[in-house]
Design an enzyme around this catalytic site. Structure first.
Site, mmCIF file in Angstrom:
data_model
loop_
_atom_site.group_PDB
_atom_site.id
_atom_site.type_symbol
_atom_site.label_atom_id
_atom_site.label_comp_id
_atom_site.label_asym_id
_atom_site.label_seq_id
_atom_site.Cartn_x
_atom_site.Cartn_y
_atom_site.Cartn_z
ATOM 1 N N ASP A 115 93.463 57.559 137.616
ATOM 2 C CA ASP A 115 93.945 57.836 138.972
ATOM 3 C C ASP A 115 94.756 59.125 138.994
ATOM 4 O O ASP A 115 94.926 59.787 137.971
ATOM 5 C CB ASP A 115 94.757 56.656 139.519
ATOM 6 C CG ASP A 115 95.930 56.280 138.627
ATOM 7 O OD1 ASP A 115 96.654 57.196 138.190
ATOM 8 O OD2 ASP A 115 96.128 55.076 138.372
ATOM 9 N N LYS B 293 94.387 57.194 144.098
ATOM 10 C CA LYS B 293 94.896 56.502 145.282
ATOM 11 C C LYS B 293 96.213 57.135 145.711
ATOM 12 O O LYS B 293 97.002 57.586 144.891
ATOM 13 C CB LYS B 293 95.118 55.017 144.985
ATOM 14 C CG LYS B 293 93.852 54.263 144.630
ATOM 15 C CD LYS B 293 94.137 52.801 144.382
ATOM 16 C CE LYS B 293 94.992 52.598 143.160
ATOM 17 N NZ LYS B 293 95.195 51.172 142.853
#
EC number: 2.1.1.107
Length: 467
Positions: free
Chosen positions: A248, A270
């Site tokens: 991520d 995210k």
């Protein structure tokens, strides 16, 4: 690159060492360990040289240096405490085209000696090109601590199995997986360290007879808060063995450069309020890749079990009977506070620390009365968008408005920025910060002015120009 690193085969090759003192003695040990046919020239010798000569390990040539000693020599090392002698050795060696090293004088040397970590047949050489030998030595000491003593035995074992592995496994991928299992086999390594040959042989046969794994595995790895130096050793080993790395946006670019080059990389970044990839889809990616028989690393910033949703991802794998393991990482609260000079606990300020998410489920109300109590430190993860509400709730439940607060942006990285103020200003301060940021609330923040040690400012010009 100022020097080409090469490894020389010196077995039975005629070499000359000029010097008979302690420094020369250290060089002699290296040459003898490499199997050189060594002649040592000096006016006097340490007792160790006489002992070696008595054992027939080297030849002593007493007296002043002369160019005739270089005849048919493959290389020479000058290690006397007389500058004029060392210079003469270098001059004569150049004329006869003999490789020459002058100790502590790289300008008068056609080769230099690196710091060496010897795990034969594994050899590691560290050199600063003569510019910072102490730094090279310190690096060697760090590597010595990391590399186990039985590494050489493991390498010898690998060499003895190469032909068998080539015949046993038809494709390169299967061979690579075998070698990775062999060299990462902790129990086999321990057997070799204990010289338990019989047990080691049984363990090797088990590796050969092991049926191809129908299902892969997933390793949940905490990448730490940003600084690549804070990645754990085990975490590094896992990302360098992975077939697939799912990561991520909180994983720094510096850490991603450490991933095995041929590994597939899947970005599932995210942001608060904007999920580039839904959590359920991430779970399915991990599941599907493992079902293809791949070794998958789920790489997460900080620690995967502290507001990293690692537990949710592993539940999906457990329900599907996918093997998994976890490598914890340094959580953002620990890393960011340390790099900001803010101790999370302190005898005079805080006897406990609470880690709080700024994005709790809508029905998961926080106990603000407990959070507002004194003698503790609060650390809010993902709290920027809720900073004004955090300020309001804490003050409303009794925390003094003058309580020190700090927002740590891009903690532990060269882009780290710390914004300080009081609780009454938190909502306004948050508008100045960018994600990712951590909010620290408590009187320990007041210690930052005294304990801050980390400078996030990169030099505006090369260090060499500053000297």
């Amino acid at each position: 690159m100022d020097y080409l690193p090469i490894f020389c085969q010196l077995q039975h090759k005629a070499c000359l060492l000029v010097g008979g003192g302690e420094i020369a003695e250290r060089k002699a040990r290296l040459l003898l360990d490499a199997g050189a046919a060594l002649t040592v020239n000096a006016c006097s010798f340490t007792p160790q040289f006489h002992e070696w000569a008595a054992l027939g390990r080297l030849t002593l040539a007493a007296g002043e240096f002369s160019a005739e000693l270089l005849a048919e020599k493959w290389l020479v090392i000058a290690a006397t405490d007389r500058v004029e002698v060392n210079a003469l050795v270098y001059q004569c060696a150049n004329q006869q085209r003999v490789f020459c090293n002058v100790v502590d004088d790289p300008k008068r040397a056609s080769f230099i000696m690196p710091s060496i970590i010897d795990r034969s047949p594994i050899m590691v050489a560290v050199s600063s090109g003569g510019k910072a030998p102490v730094l090279a030595r310190l690096l060697r000491e760090k590597l010595e601590a990391v590399l186990p003593q039985h590494l050489g035995k493991l390498a010898q074992l690998g060499g003895s199995l190469r032909q068998r592995v080539k015949k046993h496994f038809s494709d390169i991928g299967s061979r690579r997986r075998f070698w990775e299992k062999l060299f990462a086999h902790d129990r086999l390594a321990q057997s070799l360290a204990n010289n338990d040959v019989a047990l080691a042989e049984r363990q090797i046969e088990q590796l050969f007879s092991h049926q191809p794994q129908e299902c892969g595995e997933v390793v949940l790895v905490g990448a730490g808060p940003g600084d690549a130096g804070l990645l754990t050793l085990k975490g590094l080993q896992q990302i360098q063995q992975a077939d697939v790395v799912v990561y991520d946006r909180l994983v720094s670019d510096e850490i991603m450069t450490l991933v095995r080059r041929d590994a597939e990389r899947i970005f599932v970044g995210k942001r608060a309020g904007h999920h580039c990839v839904p959590q359920e889809q991430i779970n399915q990616i991990l599941l599907q890749q493992a079902q293809l028989g791949k070794r998958v690393v789920r790489l997460k910033g900080g620690d995967p079990f502290i507001f990293g949703r690692g537990g949710e991802e592993l539940e999906t794998l457990a329900d599907a009977n996918i093997p998994f393991s976890v490598v914890p990482g340094i959580t953002a609260a620990s890393g960011c506070s340390a790099y900001s000079g803010i101790p999370l606990t302190h005898r005079d300020h805080a006897q406990s620390v609470r880690l709080v998410t700024g994005h709790a489920k809508s029905d998961g109300g926080l106990d603000w009365s407990t959070l507002a109590a004194g003698q503790q430190t609060l650390v809010f993860y993902m709290g920027l968008t809720q900073a004004a509400d955090i300020q309001r709730q804490l003050i409303a439940h009794g925390m003094p408005a003058a309580t020190p607060v700090a927002l740590v942006e891009n903690g532990t990285s060269c882009r780290q920025r710390v914004i300080e103020g009081e609780l009454s200003q938190l909502g306004t301060l948050a508008l100045q910060a960018a994600s990712p940021s951590l909010i620290i609330v408590g009187s320990v923040v007041s210690l930052r002015s005294k304990l801050n040690w980390f400078s996030s400012q990169e030099p505006s010009q090369p260090l060499a120009q500053m000297a």
